[in-house]
Structure formats: structure tokens, C-alpha cells
Design a protein around this motif. Structure first.
Motif, mmCIF file in Angstrom:
data_model
loop_
_atom_site.group_PDB
_atom_site.id
_atom_site.type_symbol
_atom_site.label_atom_id
_atom_site.label_comp_id
_atom_site.label_asym_id
_atom_site.label_seq_id
_atom_site.Cartn_x
_atom_site.Cartn_y
_atom_site.Cartn_z
ATOM 1 N N ILE A 189 -8.239 5.626 -2.362
ATOM 2 C CA ILE A 189 -7.135 4.697 -2.826
ATOM 3 C C ILE A 189 -6.823 3.783 -2.149
ATOM 4 C CG2 ILE A 189 -4.504 4.937 -3.299
ATOM 5 C CD1 ILE A 189 -6.152 7.137 -4.869
ATOM 6 N N ASP A 190 -6.526 2.226 -2.757
ATOM 7 C CA ASP A 190 -6.625 0.951 -2.244
ATOM 8 C C ASP A 190 -5.019 0.869 -1.849
ATOM 9 O OD1 ASP A 190 -9.226 -0.363 -2.300
ATOM 10 O OD2 ASP A 190 -8.993 0.307 -4.328
ATOM 11 N N GLY A 191 -4.953 -0.030 -1.043
ATOM 12 C CA GLY A 191 -3.537 -0.369 -0.462
ATOM 13 C C GLY A 191 -3.468 -1.967 -0.288
ATOM 14 N N LEU A 192 -2.126 -2.440 -0.493
ATOM 15 C CA LEU A 192 -1.887 -3.887 -0.145
ATOM 16 C C LEU A 192 -0.369 -3.709 0.370
ATOM 17 C CD1 LEU A 192 -1.948 -6.905 -0.537
ATOM 18 C CD2 LEU A 192 -0.718 -6.652 -2.863
ATOM 19 N N PHE A 193 -0.509 -3.920 1.636
ATOM 20 C CA PHE A 193 0.734 -3.786 2.834
ATOM 21 C C PHE A 193 0.955 -5.168 3.301
ATOM 22 C CE2 PHE A 193 -2.405 0.179 3.439
ATOM 23 C CZ PHE A 193 -1.843 0.747 2.471
ATOM 24 N N ASP B 264 11.110 2.851 6.280
ATOM 25 C CA ASP B 264 11.727 4.009 6.964
ATOM 26 C C ASP B 264 11.422 4.958 5.961
ATOM 27 O OD1 ASP B 264 13.123 2.192 8.501
ATOM 28 O OD2 ASP B 264 15.098 2.608 7.696
ATOM 29 N N ILE B 265 10.158 4.790 5.239
ATOM 30 C CA ILE B 265 9.580 5.813 4.095
ATOM 31 C C ILE B 265 9.383 7.102 4.949
ATOM 32 C CG2 ILE B 265 7.979 6.270 2.420
ATOM 33 C CD1 ILE B 265 10.217 4.306 1.457
ATOM 34 N N ALA B 266 8.506 6.894 5.885
ATOM 35 C CA ALA B 266 7.920 8.263 6.566
ATOM 36 C C ALA B 266 9.027 8.984 7.390
ATOM 37 C CB ALA B 266 7.043 7.878 7.512
ATOM 38 N N GLN B 267 10.072 7.884 7.957
ATOM 39 C CA GLN B 267 11.228 8.625 8.633
ATOM 40 C C GLN B 267 12.045 9.420 7.608
ATOM 41 O OE1 GLN B 267 13.891 5.652 10.387
ATOM 42 N NE2 GLN B 267 14.045 7.013 12.097
ATOM 43 N N ALA B 268 12.216 9.079 6.391
ATOM 44 C CA ALA B 268 13.158 9.444 5.759
ATOM 45 C C ALA B 268 12.559 11.095 5.205
ATOM 46 C CB ALA B 268 13.290 8.672 4.128
ATOM 47 N N LYS B 269 11.428 11.204 5.479
ATOM 48 C CA LYS B 269 10.589 12.514 5.078
ATOM 49 C C LYS B 269 10.882 13.382 6.256
ATOM 50 C CE LYS B 269 6.557 14.691 4.113
ATOM 51 N NZ LYS B 269 4.913 14.788 3.624
ATOM 52 N N GLY C 58 1.322 1.400 4.733
ATOM 53 C CA GLY C 58 0.694 2.654 4.130
ATOM 54 C C GLY C 58 1.600 3.829 4.163
ATOM 55 N N GLN C 59 2.842 3.866 4.358
ATOM 56 C CA GLN C 59 3.711 4.983 4.674
ATOM 57 C C GLN C 59 3.622 6.047 3.334
ATOM 58 O OE1 GLN C 59 7.370 4.389 6.789
ATOM 59 N NE2 GLN C 59 6.597 2.775 8.009
ATOM 60 N N THR D 53 -4.250 10.149 -10.966
ATOM 61 C CA THR D 53 -5.338 9.860 -10.309
ATOM 62 C C THR D 53 -6.418 10.494 -10.469
ATOM 63 O OG1 THR D 53 -4.546 11.451 -8.534
ATOM 64 C CG2 THR D 53 -3.848 9.039 -8.149
ATOM 65 N N ASP D 54 -6.382 11.538 -11.244
ATOM 66 C CA ASP D 54 -7.676 12.416 -11.844
ATOM 67 C C ASP D 54 -8.131 11.746 -12.851
ATOM 68 O OD1 ASP D 54 -7.305 14.340 -10.110
ATOM 69 O OD2 ASP D 54 -6.620 16.039 -11.384
ATOM 70 N N LYS D 55 -7.580 10.968 -13.607
ATOM 71 C CA LYS D 55 -8.025 10.245 -14.957
ATOM 72 C C LYS D 55 -8.252 8.805 -14.725
ATOM 73 C CE LYS D 55 -3.627 10.084 -17.464
ATOM 74 N NZ LYS D 55 -2.979 10.470 -18.494
ATOM 75 N N ILE D 56 -7.655 8.169 -13.818
ATOM 76 C CA ILE D 56 -7.835 6.730 -13.633
ATOM 77 C C ILE D 56 -8.288 6.272 -12.115
ATOM 78 C CG2 ILE D 56 -6.291 4.482 -12.919
ATOM 79 C CD1 ILE D 56 -4.069 5.684 -14.852
ATOM 80 N N ASP D 57 -9.417 5.769 -12.258
ATOM 81 C CA ASP D 57 -10.369 5.830 -11.055
ATOM 82 C C ASP D 57 -9.584 4.612 -10.280
ATOM 83 O OD1 ASP D 57 -12.692 5.722 -9.743
ATOM 84 O OD2 ASP D 57 -13.222 3.844 -10.328
ATOM 85 N N LYS D 58 -9.199 3.477 -10.595
ATOM 86 C CA LYS D 58 -8.715 2.253 -9.897
ATOM 87 C C LYS D 58 -7.317 2.620 -9.323
ATOM 88 C CE LYS D 58 -12.710 0.169 -9.367
ATOM 89 N NZ LYS D 58 -13.539 0.374 -8.171
ATOM 90 N N VAL D 59 -6.532 2.676 -8.261
ATOM 91 C CA VAL D 59 -5.342 3.021 -7.886
ATOM 92 C C VAL D 59 -5.351 2.304 -6.582
ATOM 93 C CG1 VAL D 59 -3.801 4.518 -6.908
ATOM 94 C CG2 VAL D 59 -5.310 5.508 -8.723
ATOM 95 N N LEU D 60 -3.932 1.614 -6.779
ATOM 96 C CA LEU D 60 -3.561 0.542 -5.663
ATOM 97 C C LEU D 60 -2.008 0.747 -5.433
ATOM 98 C CD1 LEU D 60 -3.892 -2.220 -3.910
ATOM 99 C CD2 LEU D 60 -2.921 -3.235 -5.921
#
Length: 297
Positions: free
Chosen positions: A273-277, A42-47, A258-259, A244-251
Motif C-alpha cells: 500500500i502506497d503512502g503520501l505523508f 493523534d490518529i494512533a493515540q485516539a485508538k 502513516g498512522q 483492496t482485494d479488487k483494486i491494485d493501486k492504493v494510496l
């Protein structure tokens, strides 16, 4: 199913500026989905819980204590901005049984911010006559102040209107009353981020697994850290951009496809930006997060 059935009245509350708190133990979907399993669907829906233009406020508890404290904060924010405020949970938190340290009743009462009221003559009361970045002032009922509720565009008294400039100012104000005061809403946690060169972004119960994963990664010499948005909407976009400007690896780790990941992409101006879903109704384990981090590295 779930919060979807409330969409019409949530839109009415946004337009009429009715303060209320909605506690949403998120589920999977669409439709009935997996109603008894864990998800963050419901993350996207809450927006955007209803159509139209406005700025939604959604908080996401990550611990049992926050189920209490964020609900208290939600009531204060609802009164401050005169609109619905979501408190998002998930089944893991909703069914969790453990000890939690919460504020005393005296501390909670001391933190209550009274809702604004108009104290002048009733004939001078115009509930929707506000500054461009301020919410309506709706006095308590049955005290001699009259106003009109409607889901239509309305004038300073709350009565429907199609006057061009009045309509424009109303909708812009519904957006700006939150957008121009996001500093009052923003909240996040940083866990082992001081020296991190790998950032994990997670929220809700998933952040608990992420913290455990980070401890394992640190033991293996990988300097991982967690950024946890507590206020999901409006998102802490500037802080996300800073990291994210200073850290290259973001998960981004979440129980949907991916909401919030798409919001991190937007805030960071990055498409790498990497994702684990996970969307099968089962929680994400620390082991899965550790494995994904090592795969990326």
C-alpha cells in the motif's frame, strides 16, 4: 500537550464506563510539536488513548457540516456504549469559515437515543451486572440508586475486586460491547469509487484535497476514487479489505507518517500500500496528490 494530558482520565472513563465526548483538533508532535499548524498526529493515540484493553471509538469530521453532525452522533454513541467517544478535527477544519448545511434542531432532537436506565427497586440495581456484549447502566445521580466509581477492576456494584473470573469478564466486556456491534458505529464515504481502478484513502480535511485531485485525475483519464473513513476507530476494515482485494493501486494520504496507513495494511493483508505523508505543519495540496498518483502509475 494537547490530548496527552487527558490520558489518565480517559482511561478512568473507559474503566468506569462514563459517557463523554472529546473534541480533539489534532496537532503535530511529539510534545508541543506544531500547536498552531495543521496535522493529523493523534490518529494512533485516539485508538489507544490510555493503557489497557478496551475498544476506542473515534469519529473524524471531513467537512464543516460534519463538525456538527459527527459531534451529535458522538453523544449518541457515548450514551449507547457508555464510554468516551472522540471527534477528531484538524486545524484546517478548525479554522475554516464557510457556509454549511446542518440539520434542524427538531431533526437533532428526533435522532437522540435516550441512555438506558434501570427502573426497578434500588436494592436490585447492579450497574455493572451486564450481558457480555452490553455496557454498564449508570442511572442519573440523586435518584436513589447507589453505585461506586473506580479505576480498579470492579464487581457488579462497582467496588474493587481481584476475583479472577470477575476481572476477566469485565475486561472482555469492555472490548466486546463495541467489537460485537461495530455495525452501529461504522461510517464512511465513497467518492467516485464505482469504476475506480486507483483508490485514494484520506480523512479529515485531507479528503477535500483528495476530491479535488480526483477531479483533475479523471480529467486526465485516470479513474481514481476516494474512500474516506468517517469512523476511524474501529476502522471499516471489512470495506477496506473488499476494495483492496479488487483494486491494485492504493494510496493512503495523511498528515502524519502513516498512522492510518498501517491500519490499511493490516485490514488489506497487503504490504504494497502506497503512502503520501506530510509532517511539516502545512496542508497537502491537490497538486501533490495528483503528482504522487502519476508517479505510482
Amino acid at each position: 500537550p494537547g490530548i496527552s494530558l487527558k490520558a489518565e482520565n480517559l482511561g478512568l472513563a473507559q474503566m468506569a464506563e462514563v459517557p463523554l465526548v472529546v473534541v480533539n483538533v489534532m496537532r503535530g508532535g511529539p510534545s508541543t510539536g506544531l500547536p498552531t499548524r495543521v496535522a493529523q498526529g493523534d490518529i494512533a493515540q485516539a485508538k489507544n488513548p490510555s493503557h489497557g484493553d478496551y475498544k476506542s471509538i473515534a469519529l473524524c469530521a471531513g467537512t464543516l457540516a460534519e463538525c456538527y453532525t459527527e459531534t451529535v452522533r458522538a453523544f449518541n454513541l457515548a450514551d449507547r456504549f457508555m464510554q468516551p467517544v472522540f471527534v477528531l478535527l484538524d486545524a484546517t477544519l478548525g479554522l475554516m469559515h464557510a457556509k454549511a448545511t446542518i440539520p434542524t434542531l427538531e431533526e437533532v432532537k428526533a435522532g437522540i437515543v435516550p441512555r438506558k436506565q434501570f427502573n426497578g427497586p434500588a436494592e436490585d440495581y447492579f450497574p455493572y451486572e451486564c450481558k457480555p456484549d452490553e455496557p454498564a447502566v449508570l442511572n442519573p445521580m440523586f435518584e436513589g440508586y447507589r453505585y461506586h466509581f473506580t479505576g480498579l477492576h470492579h464487581d457488579k456494584n462497582g467496588f474493587p475486586t481481584e476475583e479472577i473470573e470477575t476481572c476477566r469478564k469485565l475486561i472482555q466486556r469492555l472490548e466486546d460491547k463495541v467489537a460485537l456491534h461495530e455495525d452501529e458505529v461504522e461510517s464512511y464515504e465513497e467518492f467516485m469509487m464505482d469504476d475506480a481502478d486507483f483508490m485514494i484513502i484520506a480523512y479529515g480535511s485531507v479528503s477535500l484535497a483528495a476530491k479535488e485531485a480526483i477531479r483533475h485525475l479523471r480529467a486526465d483519464g485516470i479513474k481514481a476514487g476516494l474512500f474516506r473513513p468517517i469512523t476511524i476507530w474501529p476502522s471499516p476494515a471489512e470495506k477496506i479489505k473488499e476494495y483492496t482485494d479488487k483494486i491494485d493501486k492504493v494510496l493512503v494520504v495523511e498528515l502524519n507518517i502513516g498512522q492510518f496507513h498501517s491500519e490499511v495494511q493490516r485490514a488489506s493483508s497487503r504490504l504494497d500500500i502506497d503512502g503520501l505523508f506530510k509532517v511539516n505543519g502545512r496542508p497537502l495540496s491537490p497538486h501533490e496528490i495528483v503528482s504522487k498518483v502519476k508517479e505510482i502509475l
